[in-house]
Design a protein around this motif. Structure first.
Motif, PDB file in Angstrom:
ATOM      1  N   ILE A 119     -14.648 -97.109 -33.414  1.00  0.00           N
ATOM      2  CA  ILE A 119     -14.307 -95.853 -34.076  1.00  0.00           C
ATOM      3  C   ILE A 119     -15.546 -95.326 -34.790  1.00  0.00           C
ATOM      4  CG2 ILE A 119     -13.498 -96.995 -36.191  1.00  0.00           C
ATOM      5  CD1 ILE A 119     -11.342 -94.792 -36.399  1.00  0.00           C
ATOM      6  N   SER A 120     -15.715 -94.021 -34.782  1.00  0.00           N
ATOM      7  CA  SER A 120     -16.852 -93.400 -35.462  1.00  0.00           C
ATOM      8  C   SER A 120     -16.441 -91.994 -35.888  1.00  0.00           C
ATOM      9  CB  SER A 120     -18.069 -93.350 -34.542  1.00  0.00           C
ATOM     10  OG  SER A 120     -17.813 -92.568 -33.392  1.00  0.00           O
ATOM     11  N   ARG A 121     -17.292 -91.363 -36.651  1.00  0.00           N
ATOM     12  CA  ARG A 121     -17.012 -90.003 -37.096  1.00  0.00           C
ATOM     13  C   ARG A 121     -18.313 -89.266 -37.339  1.00  0.00           C
ATOM     14  NH1 ARG A 121     -13.442 -90.379 -42.201  1.00  0.00           N
ATOM     15  NH2 ARG A 121     -13.738 -88.119 -42.241  1.00  0.00           N
ATOM     16  N   ASP A 122     -18.241 -87.951 -37.242  1.00  0.00           N
ATOM     17  CA  ASP A 122     -19.361 -87.079 -37.555  1.00  0.00           C
ATOM     18  C   ASP A 122     -18.830 -86.027 -38.511  1.00  0.00           C
ATOM     19  OD1 ASP A 122     -21.385 -85.213 -37.674  1.00  0.00           O
ATOM     20  OD2 ASP A 122     -21.888 -85.364 -35.548  1.00  0.00           O
ATOM     21  N   ASN A 123     -19.060 -86.238 -39.793  1.00  0.00           N
ATOM     22  CA  ASN A 123     -18.513 -85.319 -40.791  1.00  0.00           C
ATOM     23  C   ASN A 123     -19.144 -83.929 -40.704  1.00  0.00           C
ATOM     24  OD1 ASN A 123     -16.685 -87.186 -41.753  1.00  0.00           O
ATOM     25  ND2 ASN A 123     -17.971 -87.818 -43.480  1.00  0.00           N
ATOM     26  N   SER A 124     -20.346 -83.833 -40.173  1.00  0.00           N
ATOM     27  CA  SER A 124     -20.982 -82.520 -40.043  1.00  0.00           C
ATOM     28  C   SER A 124     -20.289 -81.666 -38.985  1.00  0.00           C
ATOM     29  CB  SER A 124     -22.459 -82.670 -39.690  1.00  0.00           C
ATOM     30  OG  SER A 124     -22.618 -83.169 -38.377  1.00  0.00           O
ATOM     31  N   LYS A 125     -19.573 -82.321 -38.068  1.00  0.00           N
ATOM     32  CA  LYS A 125     -18.867 -81.606 -37.005  1.00  0.00           C
ATOM     33  C   LYS A 125     -17.357 -81.682 -37.148  1.00  0.00           C
ATOM     34  CE  LYS A 125     -22.551 -82.386 -33.606  1.00  0.00           C
ATOM     35  NZ  LYS A 125     -22.905 -82.966 -32.284  1.00  0.00           N
ATOM     36  N   ASN A 126     -16.891 -82.377 -38.178  1.00  0.00           N
ATOM     37  CA  ASN A 126     -15.451 -82.532 -38.397  1.00  0.00           C
ATOM     38  C   ASN A 126     -14.763 -83.182 -37.194  1.00  0.00           C
ATOM     39  OD1 ASN A 126     -15.697 -81.376 -40.917  1.00  0.00           O
ATOM     40  ND2 ASN A 126     -15.009 -79.359 -40.266  1.00  0.00           N
ATOM     41  N   ILE A 127     -15.372 -84.213 -36.674  1.00  0.00           N
ATOM     42  CA  ILE A 127     -14.829 -84.894 -35.493  1.00  0.00           C
ATOM     43  C   ILE A 127     -14.879 -86.400 -35.697  1.00  0.00           C
ATOM     44  CG2 ILE A 127     -15.144 -85.372 -33.033  1.00  0.00           C
ATOM     45  CD1 ILE A 127     -16.199 -82.641 -32.630  1.00  0.00           C
TER      46      ILE A 127
ATOM     47  N   ALA B 274       3.082 -96.885 -27.096  1.00  0.00           N
ATOM     48  CA  ALA B 274       3.331 -97.168 -25.683  1.00  0.00           C
ATOM     49  C   ALA B 274       4.794 -96.868 -25.360  1.00  0.00           C
ATOM     50  CB  ALA B 274       3.017 -98.628 -25.380  1.00  0.00           C
ATOM     51  N   PRO B 275       5.111 -96.618 -24.101  1.00  0.00           N
ATOM     52  CA  PRO B 275       6.499 -96.332 -23.725  1.00  0.00           C
ATOM     53  C   PRO B 275       7.444 -97.428 -24.186  1.00  0.00           C
ATOM     54  CG  PRO B 275       5.015 -95.908 -21.893  1.00  0.00           C
ATOM     55  CD  PRO B 275       4.197 -96.563 -22.958  1.00  0.00           C
ATOM     56  N   GLY B 276       8.481 -97.026 -24.905  1.00  0.00           N
ATOM     57  CA  GLY B 276       9.471 -97.985 -25.360  1.00  0.00           C
ATOM     58  C   GLY B 276       9.038 -98.854 -26.526  1.00  0.00           C
ATOM     59  N   GLU B 277       7.869 -98.569 -27.077  1.00  0.00           N
ATOM     60  CA  GLU B 277       7.354 -99.392 -28.161  1.00  0.00           C
ATOM     61  C   GLU B 277       7.229 -98.573 -29.440  1.00  0.00           C
ATOM     62  OE1 GLU B 277       7.212-102.652 -25.703  1.00  0.00           O
ATOM     63  OE2 GLU B 277       6.709-102.624 -27.835  1.00  0.00           O
ATOM     64  N   LEU B 278       7.047 -99.270 -30.542  1.00  0.00           N
ATOM     65  CA  LEU B 278       6.802 -98.612 -31.815  1.00  0.00           C
ATOM     66  C   LEU B 278       5.334 -98.193 -31.910  1.00  0.00           C
ATOM     67  CD1 LEU B 278       8.740-101.025 -34.198  1.00  0.00           C
ATOM     68  CD2 LEU B 278       9.525 -98.825 -33.306  1.00  0.00           C
ATOM     69  N   ARG B 279       5.086 -97.225 -32.752  1.00  0.00           N
ATOM     70  CA  ARG B 279       3.708 -96.823 -33.008  1.00  0.00           C
ATOM     71  C   ARG B 279       2.951 -97.987 -33.631  1.00  0.00           C
ATOM     72  NH1 ARG B 279       3.386 -92.064 -37.155  1.00  0.00           N
ATOM     73  NH2 ARG B 279       4.359 -93.721 -38.363  1.00  0.00           N
ATOM     74  N   GLU B 280       1.708 -98.184 -33.225  1.00  0.00           N
ATOM     75  CA  GLU B 280       0.917 -99.266 -33.788  1.00  0.00           C
ATOM     76  C   GLU B 280      -0.486 -98.792 -34.146  1.00  0.00           C
ATOM     77  OE1 GLU B 280       0.442-102.480 -31.019  1.00  0.00           O
ATOM     78  OE2 GLU B 280      -0.614-101.259 -29.543  1.00  0.00           O
ATOM     79  N   PHE B 281      -1.042 -99.460 -35.118  1.00  0.00           N
ATOM     80  CA  PHE B 281      -2.389 -99.175 -35.584  1.00  0.00           C
ATOM     81  C   PHE B 281      -3.409 -99.624 -34.544  1.00  0.00           C
ATOM     82  CE2 PHE B 281      -5.833 -98.723 -38.535  1.00  0.00           C
ATOM     83  CZ  PHE B 281      -6.673 -99.807 -38.318  1.00  0.00           C
ATOM     84  N   VAL B 282      -4.455 -98.819 -34.376  1.00  0.00           N
ATOM     85  CA  VAL B 282      -5.538 -99.163 -33.463  1.00  0.00           C
ATOM     86  C   VAL B 282      -6.842 -99.394 -34.227  1.00  0.00           C
ATOM     87  CG1 VAL B 282      -6.950 -98.357 -31.532  1.00  0.00           C
ATOM     88  CG2 VAL B 282      -4.494 -97.877 -31.566  1.00  0.00           C
ATOM     89  N   ALA B 283      -7.244 -98.403 -35.007  1.00  0.00           N
ATOM     90  CA  ALA B 283      -8.508 -98.496 -35.729  1.00  0.00           C
ATOM     91  C   ALA B 283      -8.535 -97.448 -36.828  1.00  0.00           C
ATOM     92  CB  ALA B 283      -9.692 -98.285 -34.786  1.00  0.00           C
ATOM     93  N   SER B 284      -9.396 -97.672 -37.823  1.00  0.00           N
ATOM     94  CA  SER B 284      -9.573 -96.670 -38.870  1.00  0.00           C
ATOM     95  C   SER B 284     -11.014 -96.690 -39.344  1.00  0.00           C
ATOM     96  CB  SER B 284      -8.621 -96.916 -40.040  1.00  0.00           C
ATOM     97  OG  SER B 284      -9.003 -98.082 -40.736  1.00  0.00           O
ATOM     98  N   ILE B 285     -11.397 -95.578 -39.964  1.00  0.00           N
ATOM     99  CA  ILE B 285     -12.741 -95.445 -40.512  1.00  0.00           C
ATOM    100  C   ILE B 285     -12.630 -94.716 -41.843  1.00  0.00           C
ATOM    101  CG2 ILE B 285     -13.176 -93.299 -39.226  1.00  0.00           C
ATOM    102  CD1 ILE B 285     -16.118 -94.285 -38.952  1.00  0.00           C
ATOM    103  N   SER B 286     -13.391 -95.184 -42.802  1.00  0.00           N
ATOM    104  CA  SER B 286     -13.335 -94.580 -44.131  1.00  0.00           C
ATOM    105  C   SER B 286     -13.975 -93.197 -44.119  1.00  0.00           C
ATOM    106  CB  SER B 286     -14.038 -95.483 -45.140  1.00  0.00           C
ATOM    107  OG  SER B 286     -15.411 -95.629 -44.792  1.00  0.00           O
ATOM    108  N   TRP B 287     -13.739 -92.467 -45.177  1.00  0.00           N
ATOM    109  CA  TRP B 287     -14.229 -91.093 -45.293  1.00  0.00           C
ATOM    110  C   TRP B 287     -15.740 -91.018 -45.105  1.00  0.00           C
ATOM    111  CZ3 TRP B 287     -17.687 -90.009 -49.238  1.00  0.00           C
ATOM    112  CH2 TRP B 287     -17.826 -91.011 -50.216  1.00  0.00           C
ATOM    113  N   SER B 288     -16.445 -92.048 -45.575  1.00  0.00           N
ATOM    114  CA  SER B 288     -17.910 -92.058 -45.500  1.00  0.00           C
ATOM    115  C   SER B 288     -18.416 -92.654 -44.188  1.00  0.00           C
ATOM    116  CB  SER B 288     -18.472 -92.859 -46.654  1.00  0.00           C
ATOM    117  OG  SER B 288     -18.056 -94.220 -46.535  1.00  0.00           O
ATOM    118  N   GLY B 289     -17.537 -93.325 -43.470  1.00  0.00           N
ATOM    119  CA  GLY B 289     -17.956 -94.030 -42.263  1.00  0.00           C
ATOM    120  C   GLY B 289     -18.447 -95.438 -42.526  1.00  0.00           C
ATOM    121  N   ASP B 290     -18.446 -95.861 -43.788  1.00  0.00           N
ATOM    122  CA  ASP B 290     -18.999 -97.165 -44.134  1.00  0.00           C
ATOM    123  C   ASP B 290     -18.073 -98.323 -43.760  1.00  0.00           C
ATOM    124  OD1 ASP B 290     -20.623 -96.061 -47.214  1.00  0.00           O
ATOM    125  OD2 ASP B 290     -21.268 -95.995 -45.116  1.00  0.00           O
ATOM    126  N   ASN B 291     -16.795 -98.075 -43.761  1.00  0.00           N
ATOM    127  CA  ASN B 291     -15.838 -99.157 -43.502  1.00  0.00           C
ATOM    128  C   ASN B 291     -14.981 -98.840 -42.287  1.00  0.00           C
ATOM    129  OD1 ASN B 291     -16.463-100.763 -45.874  1.00  0.00           O
ATOM    130  ND2 ASN B 291     -15.488 -99.140 -47.047  1.00  0.00           N
TER     131      ASN B 291
END
Length: 127
Positions: free
Chosen positions: A70-78, A40-57
């Motif tokens: 958060i989600s991912r589609d490994n077949s589409k690299n997105i 955010a303006p004037g703020e430090l970078r902060e964590f929002v969300a993460s997803i494991s390589w498999s999508g399980d966590n």
């Protein structure tokens, strides 16, 4: 050298929704965890969300739990970040990153484990 490109940002009213996308190329996307961070303006970078390589966590910052998904589609690299019930304080530049496989939540939230970063997409929430 891996590449990440974010898209989907924009201007939205309070209570609205946006879905951010993170398109990966030039590396094996499915081998990496993905994280979303914001600055955010004037703020430090902060964590929002993460997803494991498999999508399980998935992990979320406390302020985003129940509103962001958060989600991912490994077949589409997105990877995606669905943001609902947006608040003014969500206004920031949002970055996606790809990094080492985290074992703990603390690791997943640590920006140092991420080796590839996108350029960011602006999200502005107005009242």
């Amino acid at each position: 050298q891996g590449k990440l490109v974010e898209s989907g940002g924009g201007l939205v009213q309070t209570g609205g929704s946006l879905r951010l996308s993170c398109a990966a190329s030039e590396f094996t996307f499915s081998d990496y965890d993905v994280g979303w961070f914001r600055r955010a303006p004037g703020e430090l970078r902060e964590f929002v969300a993460s997803i494991s390589w498999s999508g399980d966590n998935t992990y979320y910052a406390d302020s985003e739990k129940g509103r962001f998904t958060i989600s991912r589609d490994n077949s589409k690299n997105i990877a995606y970040l669905q943001m609902n019930n947006l608040k003014r304080e969500d206004t920031a530049v949002y970055f996606c990153a790809a990094g080492m496989r985290a074992v703990t939540a603390a690791q997943a939230m640590d920006p140092n484990i991420y080796v590839y970063w996108g350029q960011g997409t602006q999200v502005t929430v107005s009242s």
